[in-house]
Design an enzyme around this catalytic site. Structure first.
Site, PDB file in Angstrom:
ATOM      1  N   ASP A  12      47.401  33.713  38.930  1.00 24.34           N
ATOM      2  CA  ASP A  12      46.403  32.955  39.247  1.00 24.34           C
ATOM      3  C   ASP A  12      47.367  32.170  40.845  1.00 24.34           C
ATOM      4  OD1 ASP A  12      44.545  31.998  37.183  1.00 24.34           O
ATOM      5  OD2 ASP A  12      46.077  31.435  36.186  1.00 24.34           O
ATOM      6  N   LYS A  15      45.242  35.492  44.888  1.00 22.32           N
ATOM      7  CA  LYS A  15      45.695  36.935  45.358  1.00 22.32           C
ATOM      8  C   LYS A  15      43.877  36.992  45.647  1.00 22.32           C
ATOM      9  CE  LYS A  15      46.479  38.240  41.129  1.00 22.32           C
ATOM     10  NZ  LYS A  15      47.139  37.462  40.504  1.00 22.32           N
ATOM     11  N   GLY A  16      43.083  35.981  44.967  1.00 21.85           N
ATOM     12  CA  GLY A  16      41.287  36.522  45.098  1.00 21.85           C
ATOM     13  C   GLY A  16      41.218  36.537  46.761  1.00 21.85           C
ATOM     14  N   ASN A  37      40.519  39.957  31.877  1.00 19.08           N
ATOM     15  CA  ASN A  37      41.796  38.508  30.753  1.00 19.08           C
ATOM     16  C   ASN A  37      42.305  37.701  31.832  1.00 19.08           C
ATOM     17  OD1 ASN A  37      43.279  40.642  31.740  1.00 19.08           O
ATOM     18  ND2 ASN A  37      45.278  39.622  30.254  1.00 19.08           N
ATOM     19  N   ALA A  38      41.883  38.114  33.318  1.00 18.44           N
ATOM     20  CA  ALA A  38      42.241  36.973  34.165  1.00 18.44           C
ATOM     21  C   ALA A  38      41.134  37.251  35.509  1.00 18.44           C
ATOM     22  CB  ALA A  38      43.519  37.138  34.744  1.00 18.44           C
ATOM     23  N   GLY A  39      40.992  36.063  36.076  1.00 24.64           N
ATOM     24  CA  GLY A  39      40.207  35.501  37.595  1.00 24.64           C
ATOM     25  C   GLY A  39      40.522  35.980  38.407  1.00 24.64           C
ATOM     26  N   HIS A  40      40.118  36.216  39.272  1.00 27.18           N
ATOM     27  CA  HIS A  40      39.864  35.991  40.590  1.00 27.18           C
ATOM     28  C   HIS A  40      39.707  34.982  41.542  1.00 27.18           C
ATOM     29  CE1 HIS A  40      42.734  39.807  41.519  1.00 27.18           C
ATOM     30  NE2 HIS A  40      43.366  38.668  40.558  1.00 27.18           N
ATOM     31  N   LYS A 141      48.053  56.266  21.254  1.00 24.21           N
ATOM     32  CA  LYS A 141      46.759  57.686  21.605  1.00 24.21           C
ATOM     33  C   LYS A 141      45.953  57.754  20.573  1.00 24.21           C
ATOM     34  CE  LYS A 141      51.062  60.082  21.327  1.00 24.21           C
ATOM     35  NZ  LYS A 141      52.176  58.956  21.576  1.00 24.21           N
ATOM     36  N   ALA A 300      40.352  30.874  35.949  1.00 23.57           N
ATOM     37  CA  ALA A 300      39.167  31.000  35.937  1.00 23.57           C
ATOM     38  C   ALA A 300      38.632  31.626  34.689  1.00 23.57           C
ATOM     39  CB  ALA A 300      39.562  31.933  37.271  1.00 23.57           C
ATOM     40  N   VAL A 332      47.316  27.490  49.129  1.00 23.93           N
ATOM     41  CA  VAL A 332      47.092  25.757  48.757  1.00 23.93           C
ATOM     42  C   VAL A 332      48.184  24.921  49.059  1.00 23.93           C
ATOM     43  CG1 VAL A 332      46.115  24.970  46.788  1.00 23.93           C
ATOM     44  CG2 VAL A 332      46.817  27.248  46.393  1.00 23.93           C
TER      45      VAL A 332
END
EC number: 6.3.4.4
Length: 424
Positions: A12, A15-16, A37-40, A141, A300, A332
């Site tokens: 968080d 990076k996006g 599982n993570a948002g940009h 496998k 996010a 930020v």
């Protein structure tokens, strides 16, 4: 030439936005690990978007976007996210998925939920996206690659081996109904039809792009401290978050990665459980959480309030070194404009010993932050694009942290929009 954009902290970091900015001049943008599982979060002329699985280059019609072999591919999520982007007015992007990518199955997500419920207060703070379970199956496998979806006989035989394992766990540990072979097989075949238009040998595509001199961005998920091997184990993700893994997760030679941009915030934030030395609480945390980001510090993907704290020199220096950063983006900065003074965690106190070395998790549990305080600038700096136009106190804050890290910031973000960036 390949540039990798990766997180220096807990994820968080922003990076996006960095990827979105640099993607304007990129031929390829590649996701090489992680899953949905993570948002940009990205803000551009099309609006505000929280991307979870799609690469951040999808807003540039000339960019080829790739989900490479290291990605955990949730096929219905991918299709729905792509549709939502197009419905928002974005021209249908060029996007491909690797024929070697592992597939997230519905039972992976179910197992994730059941285990978090079983662990209760001892849970890992999972996003319940099935990520740990798809990667566990990969290394046992007993997972499914995209290329396997087009051989029904093979899938049927494989399910005869897998389902007894899954159903034993469902029955004995979670006390749930067993999986039915015909249902799982039907799902796999449906997934094959859904994803078929996007399937390519993406490693071959990328090797050709390198030979042709194309500009390629690798977009990492989460950050150093969530890396399986080098993070705050066991409160980590289930794939490597380091730039060094990008060559494996995308299938290219490691020496082709020429630039590594490590992204960090002007303060700290994290979603999920795990050690977080500079964390703050109560009203102090609410103030920072409210001012942080473009709409506050909330995940996010999950919408959960992020844990927040002051900038951590020890953790960030470690994160930058582990990533092998050639450049750093400092994000930020504008969020701190409300503060009269700004604390910075410059070292750790572990049982009375002061250290600036990031320790292993057993020692990290005992660490307390050693803070230094700098004067705030108390004015709006959003949208400033020239370093010399920042107030003196903001420059003092930036240069203090640069000195502690031993590295200069190439990118300094002064707002959520693509163009609100100082480039030095």
């Amino acid at each position: 030439m390949i540039t990798a954009i990766v997180g220096a902290n807990w994820g968080d970091e922003g990076k996006g936005k960095v990827t979105d900015m640099l993607a304007c001049d990129a031929d390829y943008v590649v996701r090489f690990q992680g899953g949905a599982n993570a948002g940009h979060t990205i803000i551009n002329n099309y609006g505000r978007f929280a991307l979870h699985l799609l690469p951040s280059g999808i807003f540039n019609e000339n960019t080829v976007n790739i989900l490479a072999n290291g990605v955990a591919l949730n096929i219905p999520f991918f299709i729905n996210e792509l549709k939502s982007i197009i419905d928002a007015g974005v021209k249908e992007p060029k996007v491909y998925v690797s024929d070697r990518a592992q597939i997230v199955m519905p039972y992976h997500i179910d197992f994730d939920k059941y285990e978090e419920e079983r662990l209760s207060k001892a849970s890992f703070g999972s996003t319940k996206s099935g990520i740990a379970y798809i990667f566990a199956d990969k290394y046992q496998k007993i997972g499914f690659e995209v290329n396997e979806l087009y051989d029904e006989e093979y899938l049927s035989e494989k399910l005869d081996l897998i389902l007894p394992i899954k159903n034993a766990i469902l029955k004995e540990l979670y006390h749930k109904e067993p999986l039915k072979k015909e249902d799982v097989l039907k799902t796999l075949l449906e997934y094959g039809e859904m994803i078929k238009p996007y399937v390519k040998n993406t490693s071959k595509m990328l090797r050709k792009a390198i030979k042709d001199g194309k500009k390629i961005l690798f977009e990492g998920q989460l950050g150093t401290l969530k890396d399986t091997d080098h993070g705050i184990y066991p409160m980590v993700t289930s794939s490597s978050t380091l730039a060094g893994y990008a060559a494996i997760g995308a299938g290219v030679p490691p020496y082709e990665i020429k630039n590594i941009i490590a992204v960090t915030k002007a303060y700290s934030s994290a979603v999920g459980a795990g050690e977080f030395v500079s964390e703050i609480f109560d009203e102090e945390a609410n103030g920072l959480r409210t001012h942080g980001g473009d709409k506050g510090e909330f995940g996010a993907t999950t919408g959960r309030p992020r844990r927040v704290g002051w900038f951590d020199v020890v953790a960030t220096k470690y994160g930058i070194e582990m990533q092998g950063a050639t450049d750093i983006a400092f994000m930020v900065v504008d969020a701190l404009s409300y503060l009269d003074e700004i604390p910075v965690c410059v070292s750790y106190d572990i049982d009375g010993e002061i250290t600036d070395e990031f320790p292993n998790t057993s020692k990290l549990k005992k660490a307390k932050p050693v803070l230094e305080r700098l004067k705030g600038w108390k004015c709006d700096i959003r949208g400033i694009t020239k370093y010399e136009e920042l107030p003196k106190e903001a420059r003092d804050y930036i240069e203090f942290i640069e000195e502690k890290l031993g590295k200069k910031f190439k990118y300094i973000s002064t707002g959520p929009k693509r163009e609100e960036m100082i480039i030095r």
